[in-house]
Structure formats: structure tokens, C-alpha cells
Write a protein that holds these residues in place. Structure first.
Motif, short mmCIF file in Angstrom:
data_model
loop_
_atom_site.label_atom_id
_atom_site.label_comp_id
_atom_site.label_asym_id
_atom_site.label_seq_id
_atom_site.Cartn_x
_atom_site.Cartn_y
_atom_site.Cartn_z
N ALA A 260 0.82 -1.21 0.00
CA ALA A 260 0.00 0.00 0.00
C ALA A 260 0.86 1.26 0.00
O ALA A 260 0.54 2.24 -0.69
N ARG A 261 1.93 1.24 0.76
CA ARG A 261 2.81 2.42 0.83
C ARG A 261 3.46 2.69 -0.52
O ARG A 261 3.62 3.85 -0.93
N PHE A 262 3.84 1.62 -1.21
CA PHE A 262 4.38 1.77 -2.56
C PHE A 262 3.39 2.49 -3.46
O PHE A 262 3.73 3.48 -4.12
N TYR A 263 2.14 2.02 -3.49
CA TYR A 263 1.15 2.66 -4.36
C TYR A 263 0.83 4.08 -3.90
O TYR A 263 0.60 4.96 -4.74
N ALA A 264 0.83 4.31 -2.60
CA ALA A 264 0.61 5.68 -2.11
C ALA A 264 1.69 6.62 -2.62
O ALA A 264 1.42 7.78 -2.96
N LEU B 112 3.22 6.48 -5.39
CA LEU B 112 3.09 6.76 -6.82
C LEU B 112 2.22 7.98 -7.08
O LEU B 112 2.41 8.68 -8.08
N ILE B 113 1.26 8.24 -6.19
CA ILE B 113 0.29 9.31 -6.45
C ILE B 113 0.41 10.48 -5.49
O ILE B 113 -0.32 11.46 -5.61
N GLY B 114 1.34 10.40 -4.52
CA GLY B 114 1.51 11.51 -3.59
C GLY B 114 2.62 11.22 -2.60
O GLY B 114 3.16 10.13 -2.55
N GLY B 115 2.97 12.21 -1.80
CA GLY B 115 3.96 12.01 -0.76
C GLY B 115 3.36 11.23 0.39
O GLY B 115 2.27 11.53 0.86
N VAL B 116 4.07 10.23 0.89
CA VAL B 116 3.59 9.42 2.00
C VAL B 116 4.15 10.00 3.29
O VAL B 116 5.37 10.13 3.44
N ASP B 117 3.26 10.37 4.21
CA ASP B 117 3.66 11.01 5.45
C ASP B 117 4.58 12.20 5.18
O ASP B 117 5.55 12.44 5.90
N GLY B 118 4.27 12.92 4.11
CA GLY B 118 5.05 14.09 3.76
C GLY B 118 6.36 13.80 3.06
O GLY B 118 7.15 14.71 2.81
N GLY B 119 6.58 12.53 2.69
CA GLY B 119 7.85 12.14 2.09
C GLY B 119 7.83 12.08 0.58
O GLY B 119 7.12 12.82 -0.09
N THR B 120 8.61 11.13 0.05
CA THR B 120 8.89 11.03 -1.38
C THR B 120 7.65 10.67 -2.20
O THR B 120 6.91 9.75 -1.86
N ARG B 121 7.42 11.40 -3.29
CA ARG B 121 6.45 11.00 -4.31
C ARG B 121 7.24 10.51 -5.51
O ARG B 121 8.16 11.18 -5.98
N LEU B 122 6.88 9.34 -6.02
CA LEU B 122 7.65 8.74 -7.11
C LEU B 122 7.20 9.19 -8.49
O LEU B 122 8.03 9.51 -9.34
N PHE B 123 5.90 9.17 -8.77
CA PHE B 123 5.41 9.50 -10.11
C PHE B 123 4.98 10.96 -10.20
O PHE B 123 4.28 11.46 -9.31
N THR B 124 5.37 11.60 -11.28
CA THR B 124 4.78 12.89 -11.59
C THR B 124 3.35 12.66 -12.09
O THR B 124 2.99 11.54 -12.47
N PRO B 125 2.51 13.70 -12.13
CA PRO B 125 1.17 13.52 -12.69
C PRO B 125 1.19 12.97 -14.11
O PRO B 125 0.32 12.16 -14.48
N GLU B 126 2.18 13.36 -14.90
CA GLU B 126 2.28 12.86 -16.28
C GLU B 126 2.56 11.35 -16.29
O GLU B 126 2.02 10.62 -17.13
N SER C 158 -9.51 9.50 -5.54
CA SER C 158 -9.84 9.51 -4.11
C SER C 158 -8.62 9.63 -3.21
O SER C 158 -8.77 9.83 -2.00
N GLY C 159 -7.42 9.46 -3.77
CA GLY C 159 -6.21 9.47 -2.96
C GLY C 159 -5.97 8.18 -2.21
O GLY C 159 -5.13 8.13 -1.31
N ILE C 160 -6.69 7.11 -2.58
CA ILE C 160 -6.58 5.83 -1.89
C ILE C 160 -5.45 4.99 -2.48
O ILE C 160 -5.27 4.91 -3.70
N ALA C 161 -4.69 4.35 -1.59
CA ALA C 161 -3.73 3.32 -1.98
C ALA C 161 -4.00 2.11 -1.10
O ALA C 161 -4.21 2.24 0.11
#
Length: 387
Positions: A275-279, A281-295, A353-356
């Protein structure tokens, strides 16, 4: 049934569904984690760590997630595209010259990710030991003649996806895909997932096995269409041959198999790791790293293949490396993208929805893309966010 963990206010239906999975749908040991907008809102686990044992499932228990690994592997290729190191429209042979053999010279990178490469089978299946050798696996798939013209149709590359993605990553980066995941994905986002299980993590991984569906669960399942059943029963079908590209089926509890890196089938993760991996991809987890850009999110979830799947013999939809919401693999909404593991595990993200979501289990069923236990949890998440 004693269930451990917690849910945020409003997500109580997920706890209820999780308990019911044990009481009615026969789960032996499992965990589910859900993030919303990068914050953990569901973190539940219960049952036994081993499918055939009594030791309790702990919060950090991990399991093999079969084809849910494909979603993690796809992220590697899409991140290389995002960084400008890989062109999705370039011929695979531009990075991997040997792949141009046997009529595959026009295959492009997008074809590999969208299951359009035409090489879901191997004329000579590999043994488990051979499959674990990335060079041997890559040579076998590079020499394989396509069973349809690459790019013109789609069919699930159940096993060959391992060598297609793994070798392409090695040719582009000089690193194994397992090392790339550890260094560029799992490490930066704090996700407990591995492709090629390190020896020091072996003790936390439970034993998995096939479990019979209880009568109560059987009454809730849709019987497969006759054409699907026939395809799995026919040794000459693309369906059987695709899943039998490794023959015999590896022992998934074998330490040597778990230590190998097969991006199609043998990743290991906790529910939170998935779940954290997928989170991430679409946003920062607990304020941390986001992997995917919107593009890059749009690349992942933009439809590239749809319709009758020549291997799974049902209607499937794929983006670049990810299954999309549809009848064969229901996710949360039409914006969702992710990947199930045959007979159990499921991970996905839903940008709207922001769900992972991550679900792992030690008891595998005969379902391929829509396990009833995972689906019950997805429906409960939908109930929680809709109100």
C-alpha cells in the motif's frame, strides 16, 4: 476472530469485511493496509503467519505476492521513462539488440508493458532453476518467435514478463531490477517489499499454500465461463502455456526461489509495503517522497490494451504495466491502476480519491484476477469513502 491493528474513523466497514474474510471466506492469515492522501487509515492483520501453522501473523509479516509484483516492476520502467533514460516508443532492440530476433524487431517498449509483445509463451519452458537465471531467461525470451504480431493484440504475459522487464532494466541501467527496486523505490519510500529476498529478511516471511474455498464462499463466487475453464484445461492453449513457461511450478516456500528475482511472480511484501508503494506513486507518504509525476500517473493508467485477452480469455484492460478497473479486475474506480496476484494479493492506487491499497494473504485460491476476499475489502473501502 482476533484482528489486530486499527482503522481511522469512518473506515470501520473495512475491519468488518476483514473479519468476515476469516469467518466466511476462509482466510488463514492475512493483512490489509489502506492509505488516503498519504496517511495510513487502515492497518489490520490476523490469523496465522503460515498457511499450515499456528504461529500468529505479526504486523511485519510478509508474504509472496505473485503477480502483484508486476506493478512494482512496471514502476521501474516508468520511472526510467520519467527520468528520460527510456523511450516508451523506442524499439526494444535499441536497448537489447538480441531481442530483434525471430520477427520482434518492431516491438516497442510500450508493447512489453501493455502485454502486446506477443511472447507470453516459451516453446521450451524453463525449469525453476533455469528461470532463476536472469541471463538464461532473457536469452530464451529473446529467441522466442511471437505467437501474434507484436503490437497488434494483447494477452497476459504471466511468466515471460519477468525476463522482458528484468533484462530491459539491466540493459538500460546496468543494475538488476531487484537492486533498482531496493535502492530507488523501497528504500526512499520506506516500503517493506523485496524482489530477491535478502537472507536477513527470510524469518519474517510466512509459508503460503493453496487453500480450498469453503462452501459458504463458493456460493458467493461467480462460476467461470466455460471458455475460461476449457482454456485452463487445454495443455495446447495459450492460457496453459503462458502459466507453464516455468515448469514445474516453483515451490514458493523454497528459500532459493524467494531469493531469486522474477518480476512477474515472486516479489515479497507486507500489506503496508504494498500500500505504501502505491501511495508513493500518487503523492507524498507522510510528507515524504512522491515517485510518479502527474504525467507518469497518466502513462500508468492510460488505456493501452482492452478487450478479449488472448491468454486470460476474459475482457482485460491494461495501461503501461498496470491492470485497470474493469470486469476482470475490479478496483476502486475508473481512475484506479494496480495489479492483483493470482489467487490472493492485490495492490492499487486511485488518484481520484487518494486511496492506496495493499492486501496480502498466505492462502491462495483458484481465482486469477478478482479474489473474493480482496474484492470484499475493496467494496468496504468504497463504502467508507462514499459514506
Amino acid at each position: 476472530m482476533d484482528v489486530n491493528g486499527a482503522v481511522a474513523a469512518g473506515f470501520e466497514p473495512v475491519r468488518e469485511a476483514f473479519v468476515r474474510n476469516f469467518e466466511v471466506l476462509g482466510d488463514r492469515g492475512a493483512a490489509v493496509t489502506v492509505y488516503r492522501d498519504g496517511r495510513r487509515v487502515v492497518d489490520l492483520w490476523g490469523g496465522s503467519r503460515d498457511v499450515d501453522g499456528g504461529a500468529p501473523w505479526e504486523r511485519d509479516t510478509a508474504q509472496i505476492v505473485r503477480s502483484a509484483t508486476k506493478g512494482v516492476a512496471a514502476a521501474v520502467l516508468l520511472l526510467l521513462v520519467q527520468r528520460g533514460e527510456l523511450d516508451p516508443d523506442a524499439p526494444v532492440g535499441a536497448y537489447w539488440p538480441e531481442y530483434k530476433a525471430a520477427g520482434k524487431e518492431r516491438t516497442v517498449v510500450r508493447d512489453l508493458l501493455a502485454h502486446r509483445a506477443g511472447v507470453p509463451v516459451l516453446d521450451r519452458p524453463l525449469t525453476p532453476a533455469e528461470a532463476a537465471d536472469p541471463e538464461l531467461g532473457a536469452a530464451a525470451v529473446a529467441a522466442q518467435t511471437p505467437v501474434w504480431e507484436p503490437g497488434t493484440d494483447h494477452g497476459y504475459h504471466a511468466q515471460t514478463y519477468s525476463w522482458l522487464t528484468g533484462e530491459l532494466v539491466r540493459r538500460v541501467t546496468g543494475r538488476t531490477i531487484g537492486a533498482w527496486i531496493a535502492e530507488e523505490i523501497a528504500g526512499p519510500v520506506g516500503a517493506q517489499l523485496w524482489l530477491g529476498l535478502p537472507a536477513e529478511q527470510a524469518a519474517r516471511v510466512g509459508r503460503v499454500g493453496q487453500v480450498e474455498t469453503p462452501a459458504q464462499a463458493g456460493a458467493l463466487r461467480t462460476r467461470p465461463k466455460r471458455a475460461v475453464a476449457d482454456a485452463y484445461a487445454d495443455p495446447a492453449s495459450l492460457t496453459r502455456r503462458a502459466f507453464a513457461a516455468i515448469t514445474p511450478m516453483p515451490d514458493e516456500n523454497d528459500p532459493a526461489y524467494r531469493a531469486a528475482a522474477l518480476p512477474a511472480s515472486n516479489g515479497i511484501a507486507t500489506a503496508d509495503g504494498l500500500a505504501r508503494f502505491y501511495a508513493s506513486l500518487i503523492g507524498g507518504v507522510d510528507g515524504g517522497t512522491r515517485l510518479f509525476t502527474p504525467e507518469t500517473v497518466e502513462l500508468a493508467r492510460g488505456e493501452r490494451s482492452a478487450g478479449a485477452d488472448r491468454v486470460l480469455v476474459v475482457q482485460t484492460r491494461f495501461g503501461l504495466g498496470y491492470m485497470l478497473h474493469g470486469a476482470a479486475s475490479p478496483l476502486l474506480s475508473p481512475t484506479s491502476f494496480g495489479h492483483p496476484g493470482r489467487g490472493g494479493a492485490l495492490g492499487f492506487a486511485d488518484p481520484e480519491s487518494g486511496i492506496a491499497f495493499g492486501y496480502v494473504t498466505n492462502g491462495f485460491r483458484s481465482s486469477v484476477t478478482a479474489d473474493p476476499r480482496a474484492q470484499a475489502l475493496v467494496r468496504a473501502v468504497r463504502t467508507a469513502i462514499v459514506g
